[in-house]
Scaffold this motif. Structure first.
Motif, PDB file in Angstrom:
ATOM      1  N   ARG A 217       0.885  -1.316   0.139  1.00  0.00           N
ATOM      2  CA  ARG A 217      -0.237  -0.140  -0.065  1.00  0.00           C
ATOM      3  C   ARG A 217       1.111   1.376   0.059  1.00  0.00           C
ATOM      4  O   ARG A 217       1.099   1.538  -0.481  1.00  0.00           O
ATOM      5  N   LEU A 218       1.629   1.205   0.835  1.00  0.00           N
ATOM      6  CA  LEU A 218       3.089   2.467   0.736  1.00  0.00           C
ATOM      7  C   LEU A 218       3.696   2.490  -0.073  1.00  0.00           C
ATOM      8  O   LEU A 218       3.551   3.299  -1.016  1.00  0.00           O
ATOM      9  N   ALA A 219       3.907   1.171  -1.486  1.00  0.00           N
ATOM     10  CA  ALA A 219       4.004   1.495  -2.617  1.00  0.00           C
ATOM     11  C   ALA A 219       3.588   2.168  -3.537  1.00  0.00           C
ATOM     12  O   ALA A 219       3.481   3.163  -4.462  1.00  0.00           O
ATOM     13  N   MET A 220       2.255   1.162  -3.269  1.00  0.00           N
ATOM     14  CA  MET A 220       1.618   2.499  -4.335  1.00  0.00           C
ATOM     15  C   MET A 220       0.961   3.387  -4.498  1.00  0.00           C
ATOM     16  O   MET A 220       1.441   4.189  -5.068  1.00  0.00           O
ATOM     17  N   LEU A 221       1.397   4.086  -3.020  1.00  0.00           N
ATOM     18  CA  LEU A 221       1.403   5.612  -2.988  1.00  0.00           C
ATOM     19  C   LEU A 221       2.690   6.264  -3.051  1.00  0.00           C
ATOM     20  O   LEU A 221       2.875   7.327  -3.680  1.00  0.00           O
ATOM     21  N   ALA A 222       3.638   5.550  -3.318  1.00  0.00           N
ATOM     22  CA  ALA A 222       5.016   5.760  -2.994  1.00  0.00           C
ATOM     23  C   ALA A 222       5.156   6.115  -4.756  1.00  0.00           C
ATOM     24  O   ALA A 222       5.655   6.977  -5.567  1.00  0.00           O
ATOM     25  N   ILE A 223       4.996   4.991  -5.648  1.00  0.00           N
ATOM     26  CA  ILE A 223       5.642   4.956  -6.686  1.00  0.00           C
ATOM     27  C   ILE A 223       3.975   6.240  -7.880  1.00  0.00           C
ATOM     28  O   ILE A 223       5.307   6.761  -8.423  1.00  0.00           O
ATOM     29  N   GLY A 224       3.423   7.012  -7.245  1.00  0.00           N
ATOM     30  CA  GLY A 224       2.294   7.324  -8.008  1.00  0.00           C
ATOM     31  C   GLY A 224       2.750   8.721  -7.583  1.00  0.00           C
ATOM     32  O   GLY A 224       2.911   9.797  -8.044  1.00  0.00           O
ATOM     33  N   GLY A 225       3.715   9.424  -5.851  1.00  0.00           N
ATOM     34  CA  GLY A 225       4.553   9.948  -5.601  1.00  0.00           C
ATOM     35  C   GLY A 225       5.638  10.598  -6.635  1.00  0.00           C
ATOM     36  O   GLY A 225       6.356  11.455  -7.108  1.00  0.00           O
ATOM     37  N   MET A 226       6.314   9.530  -6.810  1.00  0.00           N
ATOM     38  CA  MET A 226       7.711   9.223  -7.354  1.00  0.00           C
ATOM     39  C   MET A 226       7.912   9.916  -8.888  1.00  0.00           C
ATOM     40  O   MET A 226       7.930  10.446  -9.515  1.00  0.00           O
ATOM     41  N   ILE A 227       6.075   9.159  -9.976  1.00  0.00           N
ATOM     42  CA  ILE A 227       5.816   9.566 -11.178  1.00  0.00           C
ATOM     43  C   ILE A 227       5.655  11.298 -11.305  1.00  0.00           C
ATOM     44  O   ILE A 227       5.767  12.369 -12.020  1.00  0.00           O
ATOM     45  N   HIS A 228       4.671  11.565 -10.480  1.00  0.00           N
ATOM     46  CA  HIS A 228       3.913  13.119 -10.564  1.00  0.00           C
ATOM     47  C   HIS A 228       5.259  14.449  -9.767  1.00  0.00           C
ATOM     48  O   HIS A 228       5.193  15.276 -10.000  1.00  0.00           O
ATOM     49  N   HIS A 229       6.070  13.971  -9.144  1.00  0.00           N
ATOM     50  CA  HIS A 229       7.591  14.645  -8.599  1.00  0.00           C
ATOM     51  C   HIS A 229       8.182  14.932  -9.850  1.00  0.00           C
ATOM     52  O   HIS A 229       8.328  16.389 -10.606  1.00  0.00           O
ATOM     53  N   ASN A 230       8.480  13.988 -10.782  1.00  0.00           N
ATOM     54  CA  ASN A 230       9.071  14.361 -12.250  1.00  0.00           C
ATOM     55  C   ASN A 230       8.954  14.939 -12.710  1.00  0.00           C
ATOM     56  O   ASN A 230       8.755  15.881 -14.267  1.00  0.00           O
ATOM     57  N   TRP A 231       6.884  14.447 -13.514  1.00  0.00           N
ATOM     58  CA  TRP A 231       6.279  15.455 -13.886  1.00  0.00           C
ATOM     59  C   TRP A 231       6.254  16.562 -13.341  1.00  0.00           C
ATOM     60  O   TRP A 231       6.170  17.644 -14.744  1.00  0.00           O
ATOM     61  N   VAL A 232       5.801  16.673 -12.614  1.00  0.00           N
ATOM     62  CA  VAL A 232       5.469  18.412 -12.136  1.00  0.00           C
ATOM     63  C   VAL A 232       7.200  19.927 -11.814  1.00  0.00           C
ATOM     64  O   VAL A 232       6.349  20.566 -12.435  1.00  0.00           O
ATOM     65  N   THR A 233       7.977  18.655 -11.670  1.00  0.00           N
ATOM     66  CA  THR A 233       9.029  19.614 -11.663  1.00  0.00           C
ATOM     67  C   THR A 233       9.904  19.909 -12.525  1.00  0.00           C
ATOM     68  O   THR A 233      10.754  20.790 -13.227  1.00  0.00           O
ATOM     69  N   GLY A 234       9.766  18.690 -13.633  1.00  0.00           N
ATOM     70  CA  GLY A 234      11.069  18.295 -15.102  1.00  0.00           C
ATOM     71  C   GLY A 234      11.804  17.916 -14.597  1.00  0.00           C
ATOM     72  O   GLY A 234      12.653  17.781 -15.688  1.00  0.00           O
ATOM     73  N   ASP A 235      11.997  17.718 -13.067  1.00  0.00           N
ATOM     74  CA  ASP A 235      13.789  17.229 -12.301  1.00  0.00           C
ATOM     75  C   ASP A 235      13.592  15.708 -12.015  1.00  0.00           C
ATOM     76  O   ASP A 235      12.743  14.909 -11.750  1.00  0.00           O
ATOM     77  N   PRO A 236      14.534  14.703 -12.346  1.00  0.00           N
ATOM     78  CA  PRO A 236      14.893  13.375 -11.706  1.00  0.00           C
ATOM     79  C   PRO A 236      14.875  13.676 -10.409  1.00  0.00           C
ATOM     80  O   PRO A 236      14.504  14.563 -10.080  1.00  0.00           O
ATOM     81  N   LEU A 237      14.352  12.479 -10.012  1.00  0.00           N
ATOM     82  CA  LEU A 237      13.878  11.515  -8.464  1.00  0.00           C
ATOM     83  C   LEU A 237      14.915  12.316  -7.487  1.00  0.00           C
ATOM     84  O   LEU A 237      14.641  13.291  -6.947  1.00  0.00           O
ATOM     85  N   PHE A 238      16.242  11.810  -7.529  1.00  0.00           N
ATOM     86  CA  PHE A 238      16.927  12.271  -6.845  1.00  0.00           C
ATOM     87  C   PHE A 238      18.432  13.528  -7.556  1.00  0.00           C
ATOM     88  O   PHE A 238      18.608  13.280  -8.956  1.00  0.00           O
TER      89      PHE A 238
END
Length: 218
Positions: free
Chosen positions: A197-218
């Motif tokens: 359940r945590l991973a489902m939230l996490a992967i959604g957050g990771m994908i949207h981080h890159n979409w919104v910021t335009g930057d890689p995760l790290f």
């Protein structure tokens, strides 16, 4: 000689008080007839009803009872309209896929398969390998899904066998679960579910981080 006697002031005052009391009693009695019924019984019934642990102002969804990881979270009452076994199977499969995805999303940023161009934004990974590679994954997973369920992949027939346990595909190459008691097995199932359940939230957050910021995760 007859004398006209007037009532004393004290006597008039008593008569006035008695009349006022009678009128007040009549008014109160009439008003009581239109007063709303006591809601004590309704409130008591509501308080006695089983309430959800995670959403205290909603009643407990009975379809979740007996399942590992049950915290009463089903605000849309899916468990009352769909087969709970099918829902649990879907949750576990998405959980497992999400746990793999979170690891792959991070690895993609630092490691590149030989022959492919490196991209820092993991969201661009599918565009790098192309449609053919992505279709191989989709078709391959479809074949595995069909085979593991013996062709029964719909909600209507997936659990025709009453012994079929949601998410149990018999995959335990190291025999890790064979030595576990029922209590230990339930603990491990809960750990898998919570991490999924945590991973489902996490992967959604990771994908949207890159979409919104335009930057890689790290």
């Amino acid at each position: 000689e007859d004398q006209i006697r007037f009532p004393s002031h004290h006597h008039q005052h008593n008569r006035f008080n008695m009349k006022s009391f009678a009128i007040l009693a009549a008014v109160c009695g009439s008003a009581a007839a239109f007063a709303p019924q006591s809601t004590t019984a309704g409130v008591s019934t509501q308080l006695n009803a089983d309430m959800s642990e995670s959403v205290p102002f909603l009643t407990y969804p009975k379809g979740l009872k007996g399942y590992v990881g049950d915290v009463g979270l089903d605000p849309l009452n899916f468990s009352e309209y769909f087969d709970m076994k099918w829902l649990r199977e879907a949750e576990l499969k998405h959980s497992r896929a999400a746990m793999l995805a979170t690891v792959g999303f991070v690895v993609q940023e630092f490691i590149t398969i030989p022959g492919y161009a490196h991209v820092e934004d993991s969201n661009l990974g599918p565009t790098t390998v192309g449609i053919s590679a992505m279709m191989q994954i989709v078709v391959g997973m479809g074949i595995i899904e069909w085979k593991t369920n013996k062709g029964k992949i719909t909600m209507e027939n997936m659990f025709e066998d009453p012994e079929r346990v949601p998410g149990d595909l018999g995959f335990d190459p190291l025999g890790y679960t064979k030595k576990m008691s029922a209590e230990e097995m339930e603990v491990m199932q809960l750990k898998e579910l919570n991490n999924g359940r945590l991973a489902m939230l996490a992967i959604g957050g990771m994908i949207h981080h890159n979409w919104v910021t335009g930057d890689p995760l790290f």
